[in-house]
Scaffold this motif. Sequence first.
Motif, PDB file in Angstrom:
ATOM      1  N   ASP A 181       2.841  -3.923   0.931  1.00 53.83           N
ATOM      2  CA  ASP A 181       3.513  -4.881   1.812  1.00 53.83           C
ATOM      3  C   ASP A 181       5.030  -4.782   1.694  1.00 53.83           C
ATOM      4  OD1 ASP A 181       1.105  -5.788   2.754  1.00 53.83           O
ATOM      5  OD2 ASP A 181       1.006  -7.534   1.417  1.00 53.83           O
ATOM      6  N   GLU A 182       5.527  -4.531   0.491  1.00 52.60           N
ATOM      7  CA  GLU A 182       6.979  -4.342   0.322  1.00 52.60           C
ATOM      8  C   GLU A 182       7.460  -3.101   1.084  1.00 52.60           C
ATOM      9  OE1 GLU A 182       7.427  -4.152  -3.868  1.00 52.60           O
ATOM     10  OE2 GLU A 182       7.429  -6.336  -4.155  1.00 52.60           O
ATOM     11  N   LEU A 183       6.659  -2.059   1.047  1.00 52.65           N
ATOM     12  CA  LEU A 183       7.003  -0.842   1.789  1.00 52.65           C
ATOM     13  C   LEU A 183       7.010  -1.113   3.289  1.00 52.65           C
ATOM     14  CD1 LEU A 183       7.534   2.182   2.072  1.00 52.65           C
ATOM     15  CD2 LEU A 183       5.052   2.555   1.870  1.00 52.65           C
ATOM     16  N   ARG A 184       6.009  -1.836   3.772  1.00 53.66           N
ATOM     17  CA  ARG A 184       5.967  -2.167   5.206  1.00 53.66           C
ATOM     18  C   ARG A 184       7.222  -2.917   5.627  1.00 53.66           C
ATOM     19  NH1 ARG A 184       0.444  -5.331   5.807  1.00 53.66           N
ATOM     20  NH2 ARG A 184       1.162  -5.521   7.975  1.00 53.66           N
ATOM     21  N   ALA A 185       7.643  -3.878   4.807  1.00 53.83           N
ATOM     22  CA  ALA A 185       8.844  -4.654   5.134  1.00 53.83           C
ATOM     23  C   ALA A 185      10.076  -3.761   5.131  1.00 53.83           C
ATOM     24  CB  ALA A 185       9.010  -5.801   4.136  1.00 53.83           C
ATOM     25  N   ARG A 186      10.159  -2.831   4.197  1.00 54.71           N
ATOM     26  CA  ARG A 186      11.324  -1.952   4.126  1.00 54.71           C
ATOM     27  C   ARG A 186      11.411  -1.088   5.385  1.00 54.71           C
ATOM     28  NH1 ARG A 186      14.219  -0.007  -0.663  1.00 54.71           N
ATOM     29  NH2 ARG A 186      15.725   1.544   0.078  1.00 54.71           N
ATOM     30  N   ILE A 187      10.281  -0.583   5.834  1.00 52.48           N
ATOM     31  CA  ILE A 187      10.275   0.245   7.049  1.00 52.48           C
ATOM     32  C   ILE A 187      10.687  -0.586   8.265  1.00 52.48           C
ATOM     33  CG2 ILE A 187       8.801   1.556   8.603  1.00 52.48           C
ATOM     34  CD1 ILE A 187       7.180   2.413   6.142  1.00 52.48           C
ATOM     35  N   THR A 188      10.148  -1.794   8.362  1.00 57.77           N
ATOM     36  CA  THR A 188      10.415  -2.642   9.521  1.00 57.77           C
ATOM     37  C   THR A 188      11.867  -3.096   9.584  1.00 57.77           C
ATOM     38  OG1 THR A 188       8.119  -3.431   9.499  1.00 57.77           O
ATOM     39  CG2 THR A 188       9.733  -4.771  10.688  1.00 57.77           C
ATOM     40  N   LEU A 189      12.469  -3.360   8.430  1.00 61.89           N
ATOM     41  CA  LEU A 189      13.798  -3.986   8.396  1.00 61.89           C
ATOM     42  C   LEU A 189      14.927  -3.009   8.100  1.00 61.89           C
ATOM     43  CD1 LEU A 189      12.817  -7.147   6.331  1.00 61.89           C
ATOM     44  CD2 LEU A 189      13.135  -7.005   8.810  1.00 61.89           C
ATOM     45  N   ARG A 190      14.622  -1.714   7.970  1.00 66.24           N
ATOM     46  CA  ARG A 190      15.658  -0.794   7.500  1.00 66.24           C
ATOM     47  C   ARG A 190      16.853  -0.704   8.460  1.00 66.24           C
ATOM     48  NH1 ARG A 190      11.981   2.537  10.040  1.00 66.24           N
ATOM     49  NH2 ARG A 190      12.754   4.426  11.051  1.00 66.24           N
ATOM     50  N   SER A 191      16.601  -0.744   9.770  1.00 65.70           N
ATOM     51  CA  SER A 191      17.711  -0.636  10.716  1.00 65.70           C
ATOM     52  C   SER A 191      18.625  -1.854  10.637  1.00 65.70           C
ATOM     53  CB  SER A 191      17.171  -0.475  12.142  1.00 65.70           C
ATOM     54  OG  SER A 191      16.520   0.767  12.294  1.00 65.70           O
ATOM     55  N   ILE A 203       6.786   3.419  -4.535  1.00 62.11           N
ATOM     56  CA  ILE A 203       5.592   4.124  -5.020  1.00 62.11           C
ATOM     57  C   ILE A 203       4.434   3.136  -4.947  1.00 62.11           C
ATOM     58  CG2 ILE A 203       4.464   5.216  -6.977  1.00 62.11           C
ATOM     59  CD1 ILE A 203       7.147   6.200  -7.928  1.00 62.11           C
ATOM     60  N   VAL A 204       3.386   3.530  -4.265  1.00 65.63           N
ATOM     61  CA  VAL A 204       2.197   2.685  -4.127  1.00 65.63           C
ATOM     62  C   VAL A 204       1.037   3.410  -4.792  1.00 65.63           C
ATOM     63  CG1 VAL A 204       0.660   1.473  -2.556  1.00 65.63           C
ATOM     64  CG2 VAL A 204       3.074   1.760  -1.952  1.00 65.63           C
ATOM     65  N   ASP A 205       0.431   2.781  -5.774  1.00 65.68           N
ATOM     66  CA  ASP A 205      -0.713   3.367  -6.477  1.00 65.68           C
ATOM     67  C   ASP A 205      -2.010   2.974  -5.765  1.00 65.68           C
ATOM     68  OD1 ASP A 205       0.736   4.583  -8.622  1.00 65.68           O
ATOM     69  OD2 ASP A 205       1.048   2.569  -9.442  1.00 65.68           O
ATOM     70  N   PHE A 206      -2.894   3.952  -5.635  1.00 68.27           N
ATOM     71  CA  PHE A 206      -4.211   3.734  -5.032  1.00 68.27           C
ATOM     72  C   PHE A 206      -5.258   4.035  -6.108  1.00 68.27           C
ATOM     73  CE2 PHE A 206      -1.442   4.145  -1.504  1.00 68.27           C
ATOM     74  CZ  PHE A 206      -2.025   3.492  -0.427  1.00 68.27           C
ATOM     75  N   PRO A 207      -5.599   3.028  -6.918  1.00 70.93           N
ATOM     76  CA  PRO A 207      -6.552   3.262  -8.017  1.00 70.93           C
ATOM     77  C   PRO A 207      -7.972   3.392  -7.481  1.00 70.93           C
ATOM     78  CG  PRO A 207      -5.987   0.943  -7.907  1.00 70.93           C
ATOM     79  CD  PRO A 207      -5.131   1.632  -6.887  1.00 70.93           C
ATOM     80  N   PRO A 208      -8.855   3.978  -8.281  1.00 66.70           N
ATOM     81  CA  PRO A 208     -10.274   4.012  -7.868  1.00 66.70           C
ATOM     82  C   PRO A 208     -10.789   2.579  -7.703  1.00 66.70           C
ATOM     83  CG  PRO A 208      -9.877   5.465  -9.721  1.00 66.70           C
ATOM     84  CD  PRO A 208      -8.652   4.651  -9.573  1.00 66.70           C
ATOM     85  N   PRO A 209     -11.611   2.322  -6.696  1.00 62.52           N
ATOM     86  CA  PRO A 209     -12.074   0.957  -6.460  1.00 62.52           C
ATOM     87  C   PRO A 209     -13.069   0.517  -7.536  1.00 62.52           C
ATOM     88  CG  PRO A 209     -13.163   2.474  -4.950  1.00 62.52           C
ATOM     89  CD  PRO A 209     -12.119   3.265  -5.674  1.00 62.52           C
ATOM     90  N   ASP A 210     -12.968  -0.773  -7.922  1.00 66.86           N
ATOM     91  CA  ASP A 210     -13.974  -1.316  -8.838  1.00 66.86           C
ATOM     92  C   ASP A 210     -15.207  -1.724  -8.030  1.00 66.86           C
ATOM     93  OD1 ASP A 210     -13.294  -3.662  -7.532  1.00 66.86           O
ATOM     94  OD2 ASP A 210     -12.112  -4.458  -9.206  1.00 66.86           O
ATOM     95  N   ALA A 211     -16.209  -2.310  -8.708  1.00 72.64           N
ATOM     96  CA  ALA A 211     -17.477  -2.630  -8.033  1.00 72.64           C
ATOM     97  C   ALA A 211     -17.263  -3.600  -6.882  1.00 72.64           C
ATOM     98  CB  ALA A 211     -18.465  -3.210  -9.050  1.00 72.64           C
ATOM     99  N   HIS A 212     -16.391  -4.599  -7.101  1.00 66.40           N
ATOM    100  CA  HIS A 212     -16.148  -5.577  -6.042  1.00 66.40           C
ATOM    101  C   HIS A 212     -15.494  -4.896  -4.835  1.00 66.40           C
ATOM    102  CE1 HIS A 212     -15.209  -9.374  -4.122  1.00 66.40           C
ATOM    103  NE2 HIS A 212     -13.933  -8.998  -4.020  1.00 66.40           N
ATOM    104  N   ALA A 213     -14.527  -4.021  -5.116  1.00 64.33           N
ATOM    105  CA  ALA A 213     -13.854  -3.321  -4.014  1.00 64.33           C
ATOM    106  C   ALA A 213     -14.813  -2.367  -3.320  1.00 64.33           C
ATOM    107  CB  ALA A 213     -12.639  -2.569  -4.550  1.00 64.33           C
ATOM    108  N   ARG A 214     -15.683  -1.717  -4.125  1.00 63.38           N
ATOM    109  CA  ARG A 214     -16.639  -0.787  -3.528  1.00 63.38           C
ATOM    110  C   ARG A 214     -17.590  -1.515  -2.588  1.00 63.38           C
ATOM    111  NH1 ARG A 214     -16.546   1.520  -8.782  1.00 63.38           N
ATOM    112  NH2 ARG A 214     -18.500   0.500  -9.372  1.00 63.38           N
ATOM    113  N   LEU A 215     -17.994  -2.726  -2.932  1.00 66.65           N
ATOM    114  CA  LEU A 215     -18.871  -3.494  -2.047  1.00 66.65           C
ATOM    115  C   LEU A 215     -18.189  -3.766  -0.714  1.00 66.65           C
ATOM    116  CD1 LEU A 215     -21.422  -5.075  -1.423  1.00 66.65           C
ATOM    117  CD2 LEU A 215     -20.414  -7.061  -2.618  1.00 66.65           C
ATOM    118  N   ARG A 216     -16.893  -4.120  -0.757  1.00 66.54           N
ATOM    119  CA  ARG A 216     -16.144  -4.342   0.495  1.00 66.54           C
ATOM    120  C   ARG A 216     -16.114  -3.072   1.340  1.00 66.54           C
ATOM    121  NH1 ARG A 216     -10.356  -6.385   0.131  1.00 66.54           N
ATOM    122  NH2 ARG A 216     -10.695  -6.185   2.394  1.00 66.54           N
ATOM    123  N   ILE A 217     -15.948  -1.946   0.660  1.00 65.62           N
ATOM    124  CA  ILE A 217     -15.906  -0.689   1.405  1.00 65.62           C
ATOM    125  C   ILE A 217     -17.256  -0.389   2.027  1.00 65.62           C
ATOM    126  CG2 ILE A 217     -15.538   1.803   1.202  1.00 65.62           C
ATOM    127  CD1 ILE A 217     -13.559   1.207  -1.068  1.00 65.62           C
TER     128      ILE A 217
END
Length: 696
Positions: free
Chosen positions: A439-449, A590-604
């Motif tokens: 979300d911080e990255l999204r804001a930086r892209i949107t507001l950079r100009s 830098i945005v880390d994308f860790p392996p999903p845990d069981a709860h995240a895997r269920l959402r996927i």
Amino acid sequence: MNDGYSDSAEHLAAELARADRLVRAQVLWFRHELGRLKPADQWGLPSVGEAEVDAYLAAEGPPEPPPEVVAELTAAHDEAEEIAARVRVTTVPLRLSTLVERCGLSGAERDLVLLCLLPGTDGRYRRLFGYLADDATVTGPTRELAARIVPGPSPLSATGPLVRHQLIVDGPGGLRLDRRIAGFLTGDDTADDRVADVLTVASPGPSLDELVLDPAMRARLRELARALDERAFVLLHGPYGAGRRTLAAALCHETGRPLLYAHVTDPSRVDLCRREALLRGAALCWVDADPALGVDRANPGLTFATAETPWDPAGQGTGSGFLRVDLPAPGYGPRRDLWLAMLPPDAELDTPPRKVLAELLANTFQLTAGQIADAIGSARGAAKVRAPGTAALSQDDLYEGCRRQAARRLVAFARRIEPRTELGFDDLVLPTANRVQLDELRARITLRSKVFSELGFDRRLSLGRGVVAMFTGGSGTGKTMAAELLAREQGADLYKVDLSAVASKYVGETEKNLDRVFADAEQTNAMIFFDEADALFAKRGEVKEAKDRWANVEMAFLLQRVEEFSGVVVLASNLRQNIDTAFLRRLHAIVDFPPPDAHARLRIWRGMFPDAVTAPGTDELSRLAERFSLSGGSIKNVVLDAAFRALRADPAATAVSLRELVLSVGREYQKLGLPITPGGFGTPFYEWFGEELLHG
């Protein structure tokens, strides 16, 4: 007291009558000398009789003109003074006087123009000039005859205005007035047909105050307009759509001059264009000027040239009059103002309010004024295709119009990733801390100009105005999907760089290819995505042999080029520790994308099934999520394989069973080289897999 002329035609008639006296005087002189000695049967033939030869030998010097000739010449001189006096008090434009003034003609050159005009106004003069030349094929004054009628230095010198401006043409029938010049003198303003297809009369230009300009730039241009004179040559340099022609029109508006645009690729038409501008009293603007055409040579009037590539004329010195005005692509503030000026009213928009929309478009797309106009036109076309019965533009239509202006050469080294329109950031499964990073990255892209333009950081920072982000994590954790979503949110295209096409074994070629990728991305407003980035941005090592030295040079170039890039770059890597530390310093996020845990895997698992497919229940999917530690990419492969498996068993199937999912998990394990064991799969999953896929 003399009265002025009522119009140009009256003045021209008086001057032609004076020229007629000069011709009459020459006819009388001809009759007095050669005419009385020429046998009647020898007229028009190239012969010299004995009587003519005897007369020449008997003469002791140049013959004196007879009294009747002197009388005609005296009358012509008196008429010239009377005409000049009337011209001085005339208050209406006179075309002959305009031609003399703008082309810098002397009195003798003006009189030769009149002599060449006579045959076009009265056919008798064609016969008279043939008589005077003793040649029936001659229909106009020859060079020799012109020298007798208009004595003094030759008005037809190679560097004189009659030749330079192509006013008079020397042909087999004698000298004749160029047809465009004859038309101009007699009241015809039709453009020369030899250049009519390359010349355009500019519409009345806007004032400088009406242009969307930085205030400091507007002030400098106003000072420039005051300083422009007839010797000025102004090169307007900038990208397509930067307003180069509009600025030329605005500068002419400030100085009260009309303007002609010239689109010329043939050198033979350059001088004719210059002459047309002279006749109209207009400034001339060479559009997309090529200096090889010679457009930078001395011009008789105010001249502009537009070019995307800057150039300076050779040999310019003090007093050359050459000026170069650089028009960069507009910054965020001017872009937003341009969008506000060009967008249709809110009633014609199916979008957020115009002000919000202008800010979004200005932030995402670094377009010039011309490109913005083209983008809106493309958006209207897209809207008609999308919904022929409505004229309302949607935000997506405008984004599509902007992207169409962006399509260039990136396809040589990159592939456009089509966005998955049904997915959003909510479908991206990430832990809360990593979600905050994104979300911080999204804001930086949107507001950079806004940060750089409105807060003034662009005046403090010469580099690092873009956004460089790195996504780290294993395969299938959502890095590519996140890049797609970022690009779609901004309305920009996402181009995935093809490393195999960029990398080259030849020294320097990789750098050239990468430079082209970044340059094209800047032109196209595209977001660049480097997958497996550690292949390019790896740590620099100790130089032990020549290849190490060139690898370090390549890395140094990459660091510099990334920092200069004004757009958005996303790098994905499985091995963050292999990235050069100098590059990590240049990262903005830098945005880390860790392996999903069981709860995240269920959402996927739950989010992977489309509406048309019936999935197993939550409890069954929970068993899969708990049992199998798969990434999101692997879960996608499993669900897709299970769908094929279900249709193979029953072509009418619309549901995927737990058993089919387990079998597909087994296939995914085999593909990844993972062990399939009773302990890993459990009962009855291992038995299902063994019954159908191991033992048949």
